[in-house]
Scaffold this motif. Structure first.
Motif, PDB file in Angstrom:
ATOM      1  N   GLN A  36       0.819  -1.197   0.000  1.00 52.82           N
ATOM      2  CA  GLN A  36       0.000   0.000   0.000  1.00 52.82           C
ATOM      3  C   GLN A  36       0.866   1.266   0.000  1.00 52.82           C
ATOM      4  O   GLN A  36       0.674   2.151  -0.839  1.00 52.82           O
ATOM      5  N   THR A  80       2.177   3.993  -3.217  1.00 47.31           N
ATOM      6  CA  THR A  80       2.053   5.454  -3.226  1.00 47.31           C
ATOM      7  C   THR A  80       3.416   6.128  -3.360  1.00 47.31           C
ATOM      8  O   THR A  80       3.523   7.231  -3.888  1.00 47.31           O
ATOM      9  N   SER A  96      -1.303  10.438  -7.356  1.00 44.72           N
ATOM     10  CA  SER A  96      -1.353  10.307  -5.899  1.00 44.72           C
ATOM     11  C   SER A  96      -2.732  10.666  -5.366  1.00 44.72           C
ATOM     12  O   SER A  96      -3.266   9.987  -4.482  1.00 44.72           O
ATOM     13  N   TYR A 134      -5.194   7.888  -6.215  1.00 41.32           N
ATOM     14  CA  TYR A 134      -4.930   6.707  -5.384  1.00 41.32           C
ATOM     15  C   TYR A 134      -5.548   6.880  -3.994  1.00 41.32           C
ATOM     16  O   TYR A 134      -6.235   5.987  -3.488  1.00 41.32           O
ATOM     17  N   VAL A 135      -5.316   8.036  -3.382  1.00 38.63           N
ATOM     18  CA  VAL A 135      -5.845   8.306  -2.045  1.00 38.63           C
ATOM     19  C   VAL A 135      -7.373   8.378  -2.074  1.00 38.63           C
ATOM     20  O   VAL A 135      -8.045   7.876  -1.163  1.00 38.63           O
ATOM     21  N   ALA A 156      -8.777   4.913  -2.307  1.00 36.81           N
ATOM     22  CA  ALA A 156      -8.622   4.252  -1.017  1.00 36.81           C
ATOM     23  C   ALA A 156      -9.658   4.735  -0.020  1.00 36.81           C
ATOM     24  O   ALA A 156     -10.217   3.942   0.755  1.00 36.81           O
ATOM     25  N   SER A 187      -4.517   4.552 -11.069  1.00 38.84           N
ATOM     26  CA  SER A 187      -4.168   4.832  -9.682  1.00 38.84           C
ATOM     27  C   SER A 187      -5.400   4.783  -8.786  1.00 38.84           C
ATOM     28  O   SER A 187      -5.341   4.257  -7.662  1.00 38.84           O
ATOM     29  N   GLY A 192      -5.881   2.122  -5.749  1.00 36.07           N
ATOM     30  CA  GLY A 192      -6.145   2.537  -4.377  1.00 36.07           C
ATOM     31  C   GLY A 192      -7.420   1.923  -3.835  1.00 36.07           C
ATOM     32  O   GLY A 192      -7.473   1.484  -2.680  1.00 36.07           O
ATOM     33  N   LEU A 217      -6.532  -0.968  -0.911  1.00 30.31           N
ATOM     34  CA  LEU A 217      -6.866  -0.594   0.463  1.00 30.31           C
ATOM     35  C   LEU A 217      -8.207  -1.162   0.915  1.00 30.31           C
ATOM     36  O   LEU A 217      -8.448  -1.280   2.119  1.00 30.31           O
ATOM     37  N   LEU A 234      -1.011   7.520   3.449  1.00 30.30           N
ATOM     38  CA  LEU A 234      -0.932   7.262   2.013  1.00 30.30           C
ATOM     39  C   LEU A 234      -0.509   8.506   1.239  1.00 30.30           C
ATOM     40  O   LEU A 234       0.170   8.408   0.212  1.00 30.30           O
TER      41      LEU A 234
END
Length: 205
Positions: A18, A22, A35, A38-39, A42, A109, A113, A117, A155
């Motif tokens: 995880q 990132t 990024s 991805y967050v 998640a 991404s 995520g 996650l 993250l």
């Protein structure tokens, strides 16, 4: 278990592929959007799992299942997570798909995520533990917010590091990646063992 006592579970959520993912995304060509995507992905999956297990836990409690039963379920989840982490401790090399992250797209991404996650074995067990514990102890769902936010902060930390430190972070991030890659299973086991002890103490007491 207080709100502060569930926060260390955020370490379990990110230790492993995880946080490695990132870090790779933070050094990709389109790192800002990658990024962020991805967050965001998640955040959706973590919230979904916590909410689902919280509602399920409320259903169990409403069915007059004792709190001891809920604690036993949580304890079982934690033990399963510990076994999973231990059995996979020698997998120190990052998965082959991580090599593709340097040229990843925001869409990829986001999907990564969301899936990593939300449905990675250790993560789904950890999020389920938080949701079921809050439900079993009659705590409000809001108590999960610090856990979710801290996980997302972890993250986002590689990209935040790049924003704050610029080129100096480009030297630091690979070292952090290598350390996490070599020691993530130990961190996981220590944190999980802490919560096993908390649940056993509650059951015995």
């Amino acid at each position: 278990m207080t709100v502060l006592e569930i926060l260390p579970l955020a370490f379990v959520m990110v230790a492993g592929p995880q946080i490695l993912s990132t870090i790779f995304l933070a050094t990709s060509e389109n790192w800002r959007w990658n990024s962020a995507a991805y967050v965001f992905g998640a955040s959706l999956s973590i919230t979904f799992v916590v909410l689902a297990t919280y509602l399920l836990g409320n259903g169990i409690t409403a069915g007059r299942t004792s709190n001891d039963t809920v604690h036993l379920i949580v304890l079982l989840l934690l033990l399963v997570a510990m076994v999973h982490v231990y059995l996979n401790r020698k997998e120190s090399e990052p998965p082959k798909w991580m090599g593709k992250l340097e040229k990843a797209s925001p869409r990829f991404s986001f999907r990564l995520g969301f899936l990593l996650l939300g449905f990675f074995p250790t993560d789904i067990l950890t999020s389920s533990t938080v949701g079921s514990y809050l439900a079993g102890t009659n705590r409000p769902l809001d108590d999960s917010i610090p856990f979710i936010l801290l996980t997302l902060l972890f993250l986002a930390s590689p990209s935040i590091t790049l924003i704050v430190f610029g080129s100096r972070a480009e030297t630091f991030l690979p070292k952090a990646r290598d350390w996490m890659n070599a020691n993530s299973w130990v961190v996981n086991e220590v944190v999980l063992l802490f919560f096993v002890g908390m649940n056993i103490r509650t059951l015995v007491g």
